[in-house]
Design an enzyme around this catalytic site. Structure first.
Site, PDB file in Angstrom:
ATOM      1  N   HIS A 207      -6.144  10.828  10.182  1.00  0.00           N
ATOM      2  CA  HIS A 207      -5.636  11.419  10.802  1.00  0.00           C
ATOM      3  C   HIS A 207      -4.807  12.568  10.935  1.00  0.00           C
ATOM      4  CE1 HIS A 207      -2.582  10.078   8.208  1.00  0.00           C
ATOM      5  NE2 HIS A 207      -1.523  11.121   9.362  1.00  0.00           N
TER       6      HIS A 207
HETATM    7  C1  UD1 Z   1       3.125  12.806  12.066  1.00  0.00           C
HETATM    8  C2  UD1 Z   1       3.293  13.129  10.334  1.00  0.00           C
HETATM    9  C3  UD1 Z   1       2.589  13.232   9.380  1.00  0.00           C
HETATM   10  C4  UD1 Z   1       2.178  11.274   9.357  1.00  0.00           C
HETATM   11  C5  UD1 Z   1       1.964  11.073  10.701  1.00  0.00           C
HETATM   12  C6  UD1 Z   1       1.433   9.552  11.084  1.00  0.00           C
HETATM   13  C7  UD1 Z   1       4.330  15.371  11.277  1.00  0.00           C
HETATM   14  C8  UD1 Z   1       3.721  16.559  10.547  1.00  0.00           C
HETATM   15  N1  UD1 Z   1       2.952  14.860  10.762  1.00  0.00           N
HETATM   16  O1  UD1 Z   1       1.293  13.261  12.338  1.00  0.00           O
HETATM   17  O2  UD1 Z   1       2.987  12.835   8.995  1.00  0.00           O
HETATM   18  O3  UD1 Z   1       1.028  10.656   8.796  1.00  0.00           O
HETATM   19  O4  UD1 Z   1       2.947  11.395  11.869  1.00  0.00           O
HETATM   20  O5  UD1 Z   1       1.185   8.829  12.369  1.00  0.00           O
HETATM   21  O6  UD1 Z   1       5.545  14.949  10.932  1.00  0.00           O
HETATM   22  N2  UD1 Z   1       1.220  11.068  19.683  1.00  0.00           N
HETATM   23  C9  UD1 Z   1       0.771  10.212  20.766  1.00  0.00           C
HETATM   24  N3  UD1 Z   1       2.456   8.865  20.649  1.00  0.00           N
HETATM   25  C10 UD1 Z   1       3.066   9.742  19.874  1.00  0.00           C
HETATM   26  C11 UD1 Z   1       2.501   9.822  18.958  1.00  0.00           C
HETATM   27  C12 UD1 Z   1       1.230  10.900  18.571  1.00  0.00           C
HETATM   28  O7  UD1 Z   1       0.487  10.099  21.987  1.00  0.00           O
HETATM   29  O8  UD1 Z   1       3.529   8.583  19.956  1.00  0.00           O
HETATM   30  C13 UD1 Z   1       0.062  12.068  19.833  1.00  0.00           C
HETATM   31  C14 UD1 Z   1       0.359  13.021  20.180  1.00  0.00           C
HETATM   32  O9  UD1 Z   1      -0.791  13.660  21.236  1.00  0.00           O
HETATM   33  C15 UD1 Z   1       0.779  14.103  19.076  1.00  0.00           C
HETATM   34  C16 UD1 Z   1       0.046  13.664  18.143  1.00  0.00           C
HETATM   35  O10 UD1 Z   1      -0.214  12.776  18.623  1.00  0.00           O
HETATM   36  O11 UD1 Z   1       0.402  15.730  20.163  1.00  0.00           O
HETATM   37  C17 UD1 Z   1       0.300  13.783  17.412  1.00  0.00           C
HETATM   38  O12 UD1 Z   1       1.350  13.742  17.185  1.00  0.00           O
HETATM   39  P1  UD1 Z   1       2.644  14.436  16.056  1.00  0.00           P
HETATM   40  O13 UD1 Z   1       3.813  13.786  15.746  1.00  0.00           O
HETATM   41  O14 UD1 Z   1       3.063  15.839  15.733  1.00  0.00           O
HETATM   42  O15 UD1 Z   1       1.725  14.571  13.966  1.00  0.00           O
HETATM   43  P2  UD1 Z   1       1.183  12.783  13.971  1.00  0.00           P
HETATM   44  O16 UD1 Z   1      -0.601  14.127  13.936  1.00  0.00           O
HETATM   45  O17 UD1 Z   1       0.870  11.958  14.759  1.00  0.00           O
END
Ligand code: UD1
Length: 366
Positions: A207
């Site tokens: 990821h």
């Molecule tokens: C975040 C953390 C990362 C951690 C990871 C674990 C930061 C900078 N990054 O990254 O350190 O290792 O979580 O998973 O805080 N999304 C969904 N549903 C959700 C959450 C996210 O669909 O419940 C999708 C959304 O499209 C979003 C993307 O995932 O834009 C990224 O989510 P985000 O929380 O921004 O960062 P992660 O890549 O999950």
């Protein structure tokens, strides 16, 4: 009167770190813990299932910030958390790990003159292009309590000029959760559901933006998976970000054509532990999984050039292999015949870290 402690969680890797601390604190005679969920992760599969399986109570406050750019997400957490902190007036704010919610909460607390405790302090990859590295450095710079998982953290904090009186080597709360849940995870039926046998598959998670948002790296990694799945089944519970990027970058057909690659939606904590514990090896770019596999003695091939958790490489089962197709295939093929590197469990990863943290907090506040 009890001293009020705000325990902050936001994203999936936070839940298993905070659970043992919050649970223990609920029994404290002098501390009154309040659980706040920022809502950085909000899908049932990324959040609620972990609350259920870790038997965490409903959060006392849910901020519902959701996804967004780094600035938007961090700012949104800050705006909403400030209201909660002004309302609840905690004596201490505890943050865990390195996600955007972690740094946002630390900044809000520090500016309200509320001390911050950082659990998993001092880890450094040395790679400032990783958003998590920025979050770690900033959080540690303003925390009053630095709870450290491994000795490299002590060296890093000292180098950054952090007062040694603030630093405590306590071990790893995520391993507390792992140990506490191993028995429950053992009865998972996920292997039967997926028709795989123990040691008969490899497990993948992916990821990191540097791997999945980058066409070249994602393409190299998928090319390696294509070869590996010809030798062994690959189980791949896919992060929402990765699923979206595979579609956006046009790799959907390539993935679909891999007959031995089992693509799953994100799965719960207990099923995931079960899959890790019985895998032949794990391929990942996660931080926490490098530590969990070291504890479990399962070979871990990390698809990164660096790690903020060097103890897993020095004494554990972790190997940093980068993103090069040939490297990934070569390392996987070394493990497939059963040749595995024996590792050791790092000091203080013993299931009692939350107790040590609580003792230090009670000494200071009670
Ligand atoms: C975040 C953390 C990362 C951690 C990871 C674990 C930061 C900078 N990054 O990254 O350190 O290792 O979580 O998973 O805080 N999304 C969904 N549903 C959700 C959450 C996210 O669909 O419940 C999708 C959304 O499209 C979003 C993307 O995932 O834009 C990224 O989510 P985000 O929380 O921004 O960062 P992660 O890549 O999950």
């Amino acid at each position: 009167m009890k001293r009020r402690i705000l325990n902050i969680v936001g994203a999936r890797p936070n839940f298993m770190k905070m659970a043992p601390i919050h649970r223990l604190m609920l029994q404290s005679e002098c501390l009154e813990p309040k659980l706040v969920h920022t809502g950085q992760h909000y899908d049932k599969a990324m959040s609620k299932v972990f609350f259920d399986e870790l038997q965490m109570p409903e959060p006392d406050a849910y901020l519902g910030v959701g996804s967004g750019s780094h600035a938007v997400q961090t700012a949104q957490v800050m705006i909403e958390l400030e209201k909660v902190m002004l309302d609840l007036r905690p004596d201490l704010v505890i943050v865990v790990g390195d996600v955007n919610s972690t740094v946002a909460a630390a900044i809000v607390a520090a500016k309200l003159w509320i001390p911050v405790a950082h659990v998993e302090a001092g880890l450094r990859s040395g790679d400032r292009s990783m958003p998590e590295e920025i979050n770690r450095i900033l959080t540690d710079a303003i925390a009053e309590f630095e709870f450290v998982t491994e000795k490299s953290g002590l060296v890093n904090l000292e180098r950054e000029g952090i007062d040694s009186g603030k630093i405590h080597l306590v071990g790893n709360v995520m391993i507390d959760s792992l140990i506490a849940n191993l028995k429950r995870a053992e009865v998972s039926t996920i292997l039967e559901q997926l028709h795989v046998s123990k040691r008969g598959y490899s497990l993948v998670t992916l990821h990191r933006p540097s791997n999945v948002d980058n066409r070249q790296n994602l393409s190299k990694i998928l090319a390696a998976f294509k070869m590996i799945q010809e030798k062994t089944k690959i189980i791949f519970p896919i992060h929402p970000r990765t699923r979206r990027m595979i579609a956006e970058l046009g790799f959907e057909d390539e993935v679909r054509q891999m007959d031995n690659l089992i693509l799953l939606d994100p799965i719960g904590y207990l099923d995931f532990i079960h899959l890790m514990a019985h895998a032949q090896f794990v391929l990942t770019d996660s931080g926490g999984i490098q530590e969990e596999t070291t504890y479990l003695g399962i070979p871990c091939l990390t698809l990164r050039e660096n790690t903020e958790r060097p103890v897993t490489v020095e004494i554990g089962t972790n190997q940093l292999i980068g993103m090069d197709t040939e490297q990934i295939i070569d390392h996987s093929q070394e493990i497939l015949p059963g040749k595995i590197r024996q590792g050791r469990v790092p000091e203080l990863w013993d299931g009692h870290t939350a107790e040590r943290i609580l003792r230090i907090i009670e000494e200071k506040f009670c």
